[in-house]
Design a protein around this motif. Structure first.
Motif, PDB file in Angstrom:
ATOM      1  N   GLN A  33      15.618  20.553  -8.588  1.00 39.68           N
ATOM      2  CA  GLN A  33      14.529  21.519  -8.633  1.00 39.68           C
ATOM      3  C   GLN A  33      13.748  21.349  -9.930  1.00 39.68           C
ATOM      4  OE1 GLN A  33      13.705  23.847  -6.049  1.00 39.68           O
ATOM      5  NE2 GLN A  33      15.002  22.279  -5.123  1.00 39.68           N
ATOM      6  N   ILE A  34      12.440  21.467  -9.797  1.00 45.02           N
ATOM      7  CA  ILE A  34      11.559  21.458 -10.956  1.00 45.02           C
ATOM      8  C   ILE A  34      10.904  22.831 -11.044  1.00 45.02           C
ATOM      9  CG2 ILE A  34      11.224  18.949 -10.903  1.00 45.02           C
ATOM     10  CD1 ILE A  34       8.470  19.449  -9.596  1.00 45.02           C
ATOM     11  N   ALA A  35      10.069  23.043 -12.030  1.00 46.22           N
ATOM     12  CA  ALA A  35       9.515  24.371 -12.315  1.00 46.22           C
ATOM     13  C   ALA A  35       8.280  24.707 -11.487  1.00 46.22           C
ATOM     14  CB  ALA A  35       9.217  24.497 -13.806  1.00 46.22           C
ATOM     15  N   LEU A  36       8.325  24.435 -10.203  1.00 42.80           N
ATOM     16  CA  LEU A  36       7.253  24.860  -9.303  1.00 42.80           C
ATOM     17  C   LEU A  36       7.493  26.316  -8.909  1.00 42.80           C
ATOM     18  CD1 LEU A  36       6.655  21.925  -6.800  1.00 42.80           C
ATOM     19  CD2 LEU A  36       4.982  22.952  -8.326  1.00 42.80           C
ATOM     20  N   HIS A  37       6.484  27.145  -9.070  1.00 46.01           N
ATOM     21  CA  HIS A  37       6.599  28.534  -8.634  1.00 46.01           C
ATOM     22  C   HIS A  37       6.388  28.560  -7.126  1.00 46.01           C
ATOM     23  CE1 HIS A  37       5.801  32.780  -8.112  1.00 46.01           C
ATOM     24  NE2 HIS A  37       6.363  32.966  -9.297  1.00 46.01           N
ATOM     25  N   PRO A  38       7.312  29.147  -6.361  1.00 50.11           N
ATOM     26  CA  PRO A  38       7.230  29.069  -4.895  1.00 50.11           C
ATOM     27  C   PRO A  38       6.024  29.781  -4.285  1.00 50.11           C
ATOM     28  CG  PRO A  38       9.018  30.505  -5.569  1.00 50.11           C
ATOM     29  CD  PRO A  38       8.502  29.855  -6.810  1.00 50.11           C
ATOM     30  N   GLU A  39       5.514  30.825  -4.922  1.00 49.02           N
ATOM     31  CA  GLU A  39       4.384  31.552  -4.348  1.00 49.02           C
ATOM     32  C   GLU A  39       3.046  30.890  -4.643  1.00 49.02           C
ATOM     33  OE1 GLU A  39       4.594  35.627  -5.557  1.00 49.02           O
ATOM     34  OE2 GLU A  39       6.593  35.897  -4.676  1.00 49.02           O
ATOM     35  N   THR A  40       2.909  30.343  -5.853  1.00 48.60           N
ATOM     36  CA  THR A  40       1.622  29.766  -6.247  1.00 48.60           C
ATOM     37  C   THR A  40       1.587  28.252  -6.103  1.00 48.60           C
ATOM     38  OG1 THR A  40       2.278  29.499  -8.558  1.00 48.60           O
ATOM     39  CG2 THR A  40       1.291  31.626  -7.917  1.00 48.60           C
ATOM     40  N   ASN A  41       2.759  27.639  -5.991  1.00 44.11           N
ATOM     41  CA  ASN A  41       2.890  26.182  -5.974  1.00 44.11           C
ATOM     42  C   ASN A  41       2.334  25.545  -7.250  1.00 44.11           C
ATOM     43  OD1 ASN A  41       4.124  24.099  -4.544  1.00 44.11           O
ATOM     44  ND2 ASN A  41       2.164  23.357  -3.788  1.00 44.11           N
ATOM     45  N   GLN A  42       2.309  26.337  -8.320  1.00 45.11           N
ATOM     46  CA  GLN A  42       1.859  25.852  -9.630  1.00 45.11           C
ATOM     47  C   GLN A  42       3.082  25.643 -10.526  1.00 45.11           C
ATOM     48  OE1 GLN A  42      -1.513  25.254 -10.404  1.00 45.11           O
ATOM     49  NE2 GLN A  42      -1.658  25.587  -8.202  1.00 45.11           N
ATOM     50  N   ASN A  49      11.487  26.838 -22.386  1.00 46.17           N
ATOM     51  CA  ASN A  49      12.306  27.963 -21.932  1.00 46.17           C
ATOM     52  C   ASN A  49      11.799  28.497 -20.591  1.00 46.17           C
ATOM     53  OD1 ASN A  49      14.031  27.890 -24.155  1.00 46.17           O
ATOM     54  ND2 ASN A  49      12.747  29.279 -25.332  1.00 46.17           N
ATOM     55  N   ALA A  50      10.508  28.743 -20.486  1.00 48.54           N
ATOM     56  CA  ALA A  50       9.914  29.233 -19.233  1.00 48.54           C
ATOM     57  C   ALA A  50      10.110  28.214 -18.118  1.00 48.54           C
ATOM     58  CB  ALA A  50       8.436  29.536 -19.427  1.00 48.54           C
ATOM     59  N   GLU A  51       9.951  26.960 -18.444  1.00 50.47           N
ATOM     60  CA  GLU A  51      10.129  25.899 -17.445  1.00 50.47           C
ATOM     61  C   GLU A  51      11.563  25.888 -16.919  1.00 50.47           C
ATOM     62  OE1 GLU A  51       9.456  21.080 -16.956  1.00 50.47           O
ATOM     63  OE2 GLU A  51       8.785  22.064 -18.802  1.00 50.47           O
ATOM     64  N   THR A  52      12.530  25.978 -17.823  1.00 52.70           N
ATOM     65  CA  THR A  52      13.936  25.968 -17.417  1.00 52.70           C
ATOM     66  C   THR A  52      14.291  27.208 -16.616  1.00 52.70           C
ATOM     67  OG1 THR A  52      14.451  24.677 -19.401  1.00 52.70           O
ATOM     68  CG2 THR A  52      16.309  25.683 -18.241  1.00 52.70           C
ATOM     69  N   HIS A  53      13.779  28.373 -17.030  1.00 53.09           N
ATOM     70  CA  HIS A  53      14.030  29.598 -16.256  1.00 53.09           C
ATOM     71  C   HIS A  53      13.517  29.454 -14.828  1.00 53.09           C
ATOM     72  CE1 HIS A  53      15.914  32.620 -18.750  1.00 53.09           C
ATOM     73  NE2 HIS A  53      15.114  32.330 -19.751  1.00 53.09           N
ATOM     74  N   GLN A  54      12.331  28.872 -14.638  1.00 51.06           N
ATOM     75  CA  GLN A  54      11.797  28.713 -13.281  1.00 51.06           C
ATOM     76  C   GLN A  54      12.675  27.781 -12.461  1.00 51.06           C
ATOM     77  OE1 GLN A  54       9.072  30.435 -11.837  1.00 51.06           O
ATOM     78  NE2 GLN A  54      10.203  29.646 -10.074  1.00 51.06           N
ATOM     79  N   VAL A  55      13.147  26.704 -13.071  1.00 55.53           N
ATOM     80  CA  VAL A  55      14.063  25.791 -12.371  1.00 55.53           C
ATOM     81  C   VAL A  55      15.312  26.548 -11.926  1.00 55.53           C
ATOM     82  CG1 VAL A  55      15.570  23.783 -12.666  1.00 55.53           C
ATOM     83  CG2 VAL A  55      13.233  23.718 -13.561  1.00 55.53           C
ATOM     84  N   MET A  56      15.882  27.340 -12.833  1.00 57.86           N
ATOM     85  CA  MET A  56      17.105  28.070 -12.519  1.00 57.86           C
ATOM     86  C   MET A  56      16.854  29.142 -11.453  1.00 57.86           C
ATOM     87  SD  MET A  56      19.379  26.454 -14.209  1.00 57.86           S
ATOM     88  CE  MET A  56      20.829  27.518 -14.096  1.00 57.86           C
ATOM     89  N   GLN A  57      15.693  29.778 -11.478  1.00 61.27           N
ATOM     90  CA  GLN A  57      15.354  30.759 -10.445  1.00 61.27           C
ATOM     91  C   GLN A  57      15.242  30.079  -9.079  1.00 61.27           C
ATOM     92  OE1 GLN A  57      14.952  34.243 -10.437  1.00 61.27           O
ATOM     93  NE2 GLN A  57      16.041  33.950 -12.360  1.00 61.27           N
ATOM     94  N   ASN A  58      14.646  28.903  -9.046  1.00 61.86           N
ATOM     95  CA  ASN A  58      14.547  28.158  -7.789  1.00 61.86           C
ATOM     96  C   ASN A  58      15.943  27.843  -7.247  1.00 61.86           C
ATOM     97  OD1 ASN A  58      11.776  28.280  -8.054  1.00 61.86           O
ATOM     98  ND2 ASN A  58      11.568  26.175  -8.769  1.00 61.86           N
TER      99      ASN A  58
END
Length: 126
Positions: A33-42, A49-58
């Motif tokens: 998983q990479i730091a793609l936000h599932p709703e915005t696809n951005q 830190n923000a990038e890693t959090h998004q990966v972990m949330q995915n």
């Protein structure tokens, strides 16, 4: 062995010929998983830190779709493009686990999809 495909809209759709995860027997193999936000696809890349959090949330949402969580993770692989980011990535990653940590390797690579800085895959068992 029976194979079950796991996909959820709460994590980014695959960007190639693969699934978010495949359950085989008692094991779940979650694609990187990479730091793609599932709703915005951005990409979420304000900082590492923000990038890693998004990966972990995915990863969290994919595990949840298979009725698992981070306590079920037995193995993780972290790919990073700059080993200087290791301590920050490691700190964020560690917050998603309590108690027993999974086996893991961290590998520096020359490039990752979409120019991201971190990609993480996991194997979970139940």
């Amino acid at each position: 062995m029976e194979k079950q495909i796991i996909n959820t809209q709460e994590a980014p759709a695959p960007i190639g010929p693969y699934n978010q995860a495949v359950k085989a027997g008692n094991f779940l193999f979650v694609s990187g998983q990479i730091a793609l936000h599932p709703e915005t696809n951005q990409l979420v890349m304000q900082d590492i830190n923000a990038e890693t959090h998004q990966v972990m949330q995915n990863l969290k949402h994919i595990l949840s779709a298979a009725q698992m969580d981070f306590s079920h993770v037995v193995k993780a692989t972290i790919f990073i493009t700059d080993m200087n980011n290791f301590s920050q990535i490691n700190e964020v990653y560690g917050k998603y686990f309590s108690g027993d940590f999974p086996a893991r390797e961290t590998v520096q690579v020359s490039a990752l999809p979409k120019g991201v800085n971190v990609e993480i895959s996991v194997i979970a068992g139940k």
